[in-house]
Design a protein around this motif. Sequence first.
Motif, PDB file in Angstrom:
ATOM      1  N   ASP A 178      -0.251  -7.370  53.337  1.00 23.04           N
ATOM      2  CA  ASP A 178      -1.605  -7.020  53.767  1.00 23.04           C
ATOM      3  C   ASP A 178      -2.601  -7.814  52.940  1.00 23.04           C
ATOM      4  O   ASP A 178      -2.962  -7.413  51.833  1.00 23.04           O
ATOM      5  N   CYS A 181      -5.799  -6.400  51.455  1.00 17.05           N
ATOM      6  CA  CYS A 181      -5.669  -5.603  50.221  1.00 17.05           C
ATOM      7  C   CYS A 181      -6.259  -4.209  50.397  1.00 17.05           C
ATOM      8  O   CYS A 181      -7.024  -3.716  49.552  1.00 17.05           O
ATOM      9  N   SER A 182      -5.909  -3.551  51.504  1.00 10.14           N
ATOM     10  CA  SER A 182      -6.537  -2.281  51.853  1.00 10.14           C
ATOM     11  C   SER A 182      -5.720  -1.044  51.468  1.00 10.14           C
ATOM     12  O   SER A 182      -6.204   0.074  51.631  1.00 10.14           O
ATOM     13  N   GLY A 183      -4.516  -1.225  50.955  1.00  6.53           N
ATOM     14  CA  GLY A 183      -3.694  -0.076  50.590  1.00  6.53           C
ATOM     15  C   GLY A 183      -4.273   0.701  49.418  1.00  6.53           C
ATOM     16  O   GLY A 183      -4.963   0.133  48.555  1.00  6.53           O
ATOM     17  N   SER A 185      -2.878   1.756  46.821  1.00  3.06           N
ATOM     18  CA  SER A 185      -2.346   1.335  45.521  1.00  3.06           C
ATOM     19  C   SER A 185      -3.188   0.235  44.869  1.00  3.06           C
ATOM     20  O   SER A 185      -3.113   0.046  43.652  1.00  3.06           O
ATOM     21  N   TYR A 186      -3.998  -0.477  45.666  1.00  2.00           N
ATOM     22  CA  TYR A 186      -4.854  -1.502  45.071  1.00  2.00           C
ATOM     23  C   TYR A 186      -5.911  -0.885  44.159  1.00  2.00           C
ATOM     24  O   TYR A 186      -6.419  -1.547  43.246  1.00  2.00           O
ATOM     25  N   ASP A 243       1.841  -0.259  48.089  1.00  2.43           N
ATOM     26  CA  ASP A 243       1.677   0.278  49.445  1.00  2.43           C
ATOM     27  C   ASP A 243       1.952  -0.755  50.524  1.00  2.43           C
ATOM     28  O   ASP A 243       2.211  -0.390  51.680  1.00  2.43           O
ATOM     29  N   ASP A 244       1.919  -2.043  50.179  1.00  2.86           N
ATOM     30  CA  ASP A 244       2.311  -3.058  51.159  1.00  2.86           C
ATOM     31  C   ASP A 244       3.766  -2.851  51.573  1.00  2.86           C
ATOM     32  O   ASP A 244       4.115  -2.971  52.754  1.00  2.86           O
ATOM     33  N   ARG A 247       4.075   0.728  53.504  1.00  2.00           N
ATOM     34  CA  ARG A 247       3.562   0.649  54.880  1.00  2.00           C
ATOM     35  C   ARG A 247       4.462  -0.218  55.757  1.00  2.00           C
ATOM     36  O   ARG A 247       4.696   0.101  56.921  1.00  2.00           O
TER      37      ARG A 247
END
Length: 304
Positions: A178, A181-183, A185-186, A243-244, A247
């Motif tokens: 992603d 970088c929208s997860g 975890s970022y 989270d990448d 997901r």
Amino acid sequence: MAKLISILLRAQIRMAKPLIKKGGIEASRKSQDNLGKWEAKVLEDKVDFRARPFSRFRAAWAVPREARQSGAILYLHGGAYTAGTLEYARGFGGVLAHATHRSVLCAGYRLAPEHPFPAALEDALDAYLYLLSKMDARHILLAGESAGGGLCYALALRLRELGHPLPAGIIALSPWTDLTCSGASYEENLRRDPTLYRDSLLESARCYGGMDLENPLISPVFGSFADFPPSLLFAGTYELLRDDSIRLADRLERAGSPCELHLAEGMWHVYVLFGVPEAKEALARMETFAAELLGNTPFPGEDA
């Protein structure tokens, strides 16, 4: 929980994090190449490296000297699409060859910002089609870490678009799937991750993908994964990209494509490259995964 040696190493890595960021892309490229050269040097009595020229990029075979088994792996390196030359790719490519006892084609694909999307994808496709000219797709695995892990899935999506057969399986270490970088975890791992900065990742994402970052061929987490081969994923709970992987695994499973996700507690981005106990466990699983999917198939020809 992470082993004590891993916790101590994580603290040491964190100390170098600001220096690499300050140096920008050039510092990242130099750091990664030095790491790759060191890994290749350590393996010089276990793995042979043989140049394999392509018209637009450099590549090399990493061939284990002992206990060599059938099939081949196409390895796509990490580096946020802006760092990592063939010198870096040969490092972990050699580790992968030694661990799985398979010939590994290391692709030093072109980098952004000099060569933005779709350059890396085009080079990965060329490398895969070369392998496909030598053997059946059932005898090929894709493997990659970070950006290279995401590129494995972008390549598979592109192969499906073009009507080419997909590989037997995909191994991805902390894949960057992603580029927006929208997860969560970022943000959640902002202070935990000892290697990555979100703003640096977004800068690299723009260098590579411009403003089209939700394109599945750039950010494959937004793609459709029906009929994909089995996947083996590794990520650390302390990394920005956690989270990448989560997901991606969810999208694969929802599409009915087999996926095995290993989340290592307290570990960082691409921890598998660092020789810690958790990394050795991951490499052992990769060896088994490769054996399960490739079996005893013919060697891929004179280049390997």
